[in-house]
Design a protein around this motif. Structure first.
Motif, PDB file in Angstrom:
ATOM      1  N   LEU A   5       0.831  -1.210   0.000  1.00 26.05           N
ATOM      2  CA  LEU A   5       0.000   0.000   0.000  1.00 26.05           C
ATOM      3  C   LEU A   5       0.864   1.257   0.000  1.00 26.05           C
ATOM      4  N   LEU A   6       1.917   1.236   0.816  1.00 25.52           N
ATOM      5  CA  LEU A   6       2.794   2.407   0.896  1.00 25.52           C
ATOM      6  C   LEU A   6       3.486   2.655  -0.441  1.00 25.52           C
ATOM      7  N   TYR A   9       1.098   4.157  -2.820  1.00 24.95           N
ATOM      8  CA  TYR A   9       0.902   5.582  -2.501  1.00 24.95           C
ATOM      9  C   TYR A   9       2.034   6.431  -3.089  1.00 24.95           C
ATOM     10  N   VAL A  13       1.106   9.240  -5.889  1.00 25.71           N
ATOM     11  CA  VAL A  13       1.317  10.660  -5.569  1.00 25.71           C
ATOM     12  C   VAL A  13       2.625  11.169  -6.176  1.00 25.71           C
ATOM     13  N   SER A  44       5.007  14.549   1.917  1.00 20.52           N
ATOM     14  CA  SER A  44       4.264  13.328   2.184  1.00 20.52           C
ATOM     15  C   SER A  44       4.919  12.124   1.497  1.00 20.52           C
ATOM     16  N   VAL A  48       6.499   8.934   3.361  1.00 20.70           N
ATOM     17  CA  VAL A  48       5.930   7.597   3.136  1.00 20.70           C
ATOM     18  C   VAL A  48       6.993   6.653   2.562  1.00 20.70           C
ATOM     19  N   THR A 293      -1.668  11.355   5.578  1.00 21.57           N
ATOM     20  CA  THR A 293      -1.459   9.952   5.222  1.00 21.57           C
ATOM     21  C   THR A 293      -0.285   9.296   5.966  1.00 21.57           C
TER      22      THR A 293
END
Lengths: 325, 134
Positions: A5-6, A9, A13, A44, A48, A293
């Protein structure tokens, strides 16, 4: 699972979103919100990515525990152990790589900017003629205006600029440059510049740099409009953007900076679309969610048993202490 | 550091005003009325300016005769060249009001601006919207 998931992301992004955001029309009408969105998105993605590397070392839940424990002031969590497996080392190497690249390019970029500014200040002291507070006039026929931040900040105008600008246009130019200095726009541009230097392959960082550069100009224009009419400011932009020489062949009429200036002038003279509060609010929410997030990713898994954390950790440590003695 | 920069500027002003090579003593004498300085101070600053490349000097007898390496106008032109050649990666030190544009784009924008100025109602309206949104 959480690692995947990371990574998704970071990909979405960091690679897919930038193109969308750089083509969005609303950014020109809300330059400060847009610049903020770019900066928050960049921060972010950086955090992340660090988090994803940390997940290789230990589970997200443990990270969350550690985070919450540190936040509650319970001391260093007992779950963290020395690295053992190969994925542990891979995670640590990635973290080290990201941190060292960021710090190193931060050092290089800041040092280069500071040196160049010091050189300009030295030149200005020798060549410039002080004219009012923080304003220096250079005896040069080419119309030009710029500001050198740092050491209080200087606004520099050439003799050529003073010759072509009317008093009202001059006031507009000064207001624009003062907005740069008071808004610390050089610092705002420095942040994406550092990340773009550190990770030049990351579309988010390179686009953030060019977009934030464009957006701080628009923000300074907006602030200058408190002192000048849009038509005056637009005329001032054109007077100082005059081609260096008419004989020069046109290399490309649609180069990047050129279209940015065109957009800037047209934005001043055309009426703006009404922006609805709902649209702005939703964009603000997007920006906030970028910031939230990484925090949520760390905190949420651990938040379920937030209340019992401190007691559990401290009691287990007390037990361990007792056991040692 | 800061003070010396100001002092350097003052000495360079003197040397640019002078119509030929000057000795340290001449500069000190010229500054005597506005700013009395020790001979060694003037000598040190001029030596510094020489090593920074602002001045050139020739030995005449037992002392040096100094003159500016470039005229004030030439230095200004050099600085402006530096400032204007600022490209993306170097441009973090200063913020330009606007970049220069190509003649074709300039003409098109000039035209657009003229058109907008000849339609004052729209311009006024845009100013009003501006006020409301800011």
């Amino acid at each position: 699972m959480s690692l995947a998931l990371l990574v998704v992301y970071v990909t979405v992004v960091g690679v897919l979103l930038p193109r969308q955001l750089s083509q969005a029309g609303w950014t020109s009408h809300a330059p400060r919100l847009a610049a903020g969105t770019w900066l928050v998105a960049a921060a972010s993605v950086l955090s992340v990515a660090l988090l994803a590397a940390a997940v290789l070392v230990t589970s997200l839940h443990t990270l969350g525990d550690a985070f919450v424990l540190l936040l509650q002031g319970c001391g260093w969590p007992p779950q963290l152990r020395a690295p053992a497996g190969s994925s542990d080392y891979a995670g640590l190497v990635i973290i080290g790589w990201i941190v060292s690249r960021t710090v190193h390019s931060g050092y290089l970029v800041c040092r280069a900017a500071r040196r160049e500014r010091r050189q300009h200040r030295c030149d200005l002291r020798l060549l410039g003629e002080p004219a009012g507070t923080g304003v220096v006039v250079l005896d040069h026929p080419r119309p030009s205006a710029f500001c050198v931040p740092g050491d209080g900040g200087h606004i520099v105008l050439t003799r050529g600029a003073l010759d072509v600008l009317s008093p009202a246009e001059l006031a507009a130019v000064l207001a624009h440059e003062r907005a740069h200095l008071s808004g610390r726009h050089h610092v705002i541009v420095l942040l994406p510049a550092i990340l773009a230097t550190a990770f030049p392959r990351m579309p988010l960082f390179t686009l953030a740099l060019s977009e934030v550069r464009r957006l701080v100009e628009l923000a300074a224009d907006d602030k200058a409009l408190r002192r000048a009419t849009p038509a005056t400011l637009a005329q001032a932009v054109l007077r100082l953007a005059v081609p260096a020489s008419a004989q020069h062949p046109v290399t490309s009429p649609l180069n990047a900076t050129g279209t940015a200036t065109t957009e800037r002038v047209l934005r001043l003279v055309t009426p703006r679309p009404r922006r609805t509060r709902l649209a702005m609010l939703s964009r603000l929410l997007v920006a906030v969610s970028f910031a939230a997030t990484p925090l949520a990713a760390v905190a949420l898994p651990a938040a379920t048993d937030l209340a019992s954390h401190c007691t559990e950790a401290t009691t287990s440590r007390h037990l361990a202490d007792v056991g040692l003695e | 550091m800061e003070r010396l920069g100001a002092l350097e500027a003052e000495l360079m002003d003197q040397l640019w005003a002078a119509r030929g090579p000057v000795a340290v003593r001449d500069v000190r004498d010229a500054l005597q009325s506005t700013r009395p300085l020790a001979y060694t101070t003037v000598m040190t600053v001029m030596d510094r300016l020489f090593h920074k490349g602002w001045l050139v000097r020739d030995r005449v007898g037992r002392s040096y005769q100094y003159r500016p390496a470039l005229s004030r106008g030439e230095y200004t032109a050099r600085m402006m060249r530096d400032v204007l050649s600022t490209t993306d990666d170097r441009g973090l030190a200063l913020l330009h009001f606007v970049d220069t544009m190509g003649p074709a784009e300039y003409e098109a924008l000039q035209e657009a601006l003229r058109w907008h100025q000849s339609h004052p109602p729209r311009a006024a309206e845009s100013a009003r919207v501006e006020d409301e949104t800011s």
